[in-house]
Design a protein around this motif. Sequence first.
Motif, PDB file in Angstrom:
ATOM      1  N   UNK A 141       0.845  -1.199   0.000  1.00  0.00           N
ATOM      2  CA  UNK A 141       0.000   0.000   0.000  1.00  0.00           C
ATOM      3  C   UNK A 141       0.883   1.252   0.000  1.00  0.00           C
ATOM      4  N   UNK A 142       1.958   1.240   0.762  1.00  0.00           N
ATOM      5  CA  UNK A 142       2.887   2.383   0.750  1.00  0.00           C
ATOM      6  C   UNK A 142       3.437   2.618  -0.659  1.00  0.00           C
ATOM      7  N   UNK A 143       3.748   1.541  -1.373  1.00  0.00           N
ATOM      8  CA  UNK A 143       4.236   1.682  -2.746  1.00  0.00           C
ATOM      9  C   UNK A 143       3.170   2.260  -3.670  1.00  0.00           C
ATOM     10  N   UNK A 144       1.927   1.849  -3.475  1.00  0.00           N
ATOM     11  CA  UNK A 144       0.832   2.387  -4.295  1.00  0.00           C
ATOM     12  C   UNK A 144       0.724   3.894  -4.090  1.00  0.00           C
ATOM     13  N   UNK A 145       0.957   4.352  -2.862  1.00  0.00           N
ATOM     14  CA  UNK A 145       0.861   5.789  -2.563  1.00  0.00           C
ATOM     15  C   UNK A 145       2.124   6.526  -2.996  1.00  0.00           C
ATOM     16  N   UNK A 146       3.270   6.105  -2.524  1.00  0.00           N
ATOM     17  CA  UNK A 146       4.483   6.905  -2.678  1.00  0.00           C
ATOM     18  C   UNK A 146       5.256   6.645  -3.977  1.00  0.00           C
ATOM     19  N   UNK A 147       5.002   5.537  -4.637  1.00  0.00           N
ATOM     20  CA  UNK A 147       5.679   5.269  -5.916  1.00  0.00           C
ATOM     21  C   UNK A 147       4.704   5.411  -7.096  1.00  0.00           C
ATOM     22  N   UNK A 148       3.559   4.741  -6.988  1.00  0.00           N
ATOM     23  CA  UNK A 148       2.576   4.801  -8.076  1.00  0.00           C
ATOM     24  C   UNK A 148       1.699   6.056  -7.997  1.00  0.00           C
ATOM     25  N   UNK A 149       1.589   6.620  -6.800  1.00  0.00           N
ATOM     26  CA  UNK A 149       0.751   7.808  -6.546  1.00  0.00           C
ATOM     27  C   UNK A 149      -0.682   7.597  -7.022  1.00  0.00           C
ATOM     28  N   UNK A 150      -1.272   6.502  -6.553  1.00  0.00           N
ATOM     29  CA  UNK A 150      -2.639   6.145  -6.932  1.00  0.00           C
ATOM     30  C   UNK A 150      -3.488   5.987  -5.673  1.00  0.00           C
ATOM     31  N   UNK A 151      -4.103   7.066  -5.257  1.00  0.00           N
ATOM     32  CA  UNK A 151      -4.857   7.093  -4.007  1.00  0.00           C
ATOM     33  C   UNK A 151      -6.082   6.183  -4.061  1.00  0.00           C
ATOM     34  N   UNK A 152      -6.831   6.226  -5.148  1.00  0.00           N
ATOM     35  CA  UNK A 152      -8.030   5.389  -5.240  1.00  0.00           C
ATOM     36  C   UNK A 152      -7.686   3.901  -5.210  1.00  0.00           C
ATOM     37  N   UNK A 153      -6.580   3.523  -5.829  1.00  0.00           N
ATOM     38  CA  UNK A 153      -6.154   2.118  -5.793  1.00  0.00           C
ATOM     39  C   UNK A 153      -5.809   1.707  -4.362  1.00  0.00           C
ATOM     40  N   UNK A 154      -5.178   2.596  -3.624  1.00  0.00           N
ATOM     41  CA  UNK A 154      -4.851   2.297  -2.221  1.00  0.00           C
ATOM     42  C   UNK A 154      -6.119   2.130  -1.395  1.00  0.00           C
ATOM     43  N   UNK A 155      -7.107   2.996  -1.605  1.00  0.00           N
ATOM     44  CA  UNK A 155      -8.389   2.876  -0.882  1.00  0.00           C
ATOM     45  C   UNK A 155      -9.024   1.523  -1.189  1.00  0.00           C
ATOM     46  N   UNK A 156      -9.037   1.157  -2.452  1.00  0.00           N
ATOM     47  CA  UNK A 156      -9.606  -0.131  -2.855  1.00  0.00           C
ATOM     48  C   UNK A 156      -8.876  -1.291  -2.172  1.00  0.00           C
ATOM     49  N   UNK A 157      -7.555  -1.285  -2.225  1.00  0.00           N
ATOM     50  CA  UNK A 157      -6.773  -2.383  -1.644  1.00  0.00           C
ATOM     51  C   UNK A 157      -6.991  -2.485  -0.134  1.00  0.00           C
ATOM     52  N   UNK A 158      -7.035  -1.357   0.541  1.00  0.00           N
ATOM     53  CA  UNK A 158      -7.270  -1.378   1.989  1.00  0.00           C
ATOM     54  C   UNK A 158      -8.667  -1.900   2.288  1.00  0.00           C
TER      55      UNK A 158
END
Length: 185
Positions: A141-158
């Motif tokens: 999830x940290x990679x989705x935020x800080x590397x991919x910069x995809x907030x909606x994807x992080x919300x979905x995964x969480x």
Amino acid sequence: MNSIEAKKVVEEKLPKKRFDHSVRVAETAVKMAEIFNADKDKSYLAGVLHDYCKYDNDNDMKQIIKESAFSEEYLDYGNAILHGPAAAAIMKKEFYINDKEILFAIKNHTSGRAGMGLIEKIIFVADYIEPGRDIPGVEDIRNIIFKEENLDQAVYEISKRNITFLISKNVKIFSETFKCYNYYN
């Protein structure tokens, strides 16, 4: 309420470990606000205040929720769900925070919801990924935020991980959590 006042209010109420968590969430939220062009002050305030009611009595929180005209569904749950809306209600009533972005972020930080605002999503994710967390898969999830910069994807995964975890524990799942998952899927 400014960030210094908010930090003091939280420090006076919460145990040190939870206070430290709240500060890390706020700091993570500010880093995320920089990435996603959100208001850093609002992100910090929502982050530091999000767990204000974490150790309050469930019955007291249920009373606050009844008085605040929130959905009665909340009354079917315990602390894990109750502490967000109870904290939002207290922030509004006792600390005169009227900013809807901050209040929604505090209210929905554990369950999420469909169609969250930017600060809501930031707090929802920051609470999960702050540096003190060692949840299995948190680095993804940290990679989705800080590397991919995809907030909606992080919300979905969480949301997906939360639902999977709750099912494994055979516990009732708040409807907004399912709605959040479906919305961001």
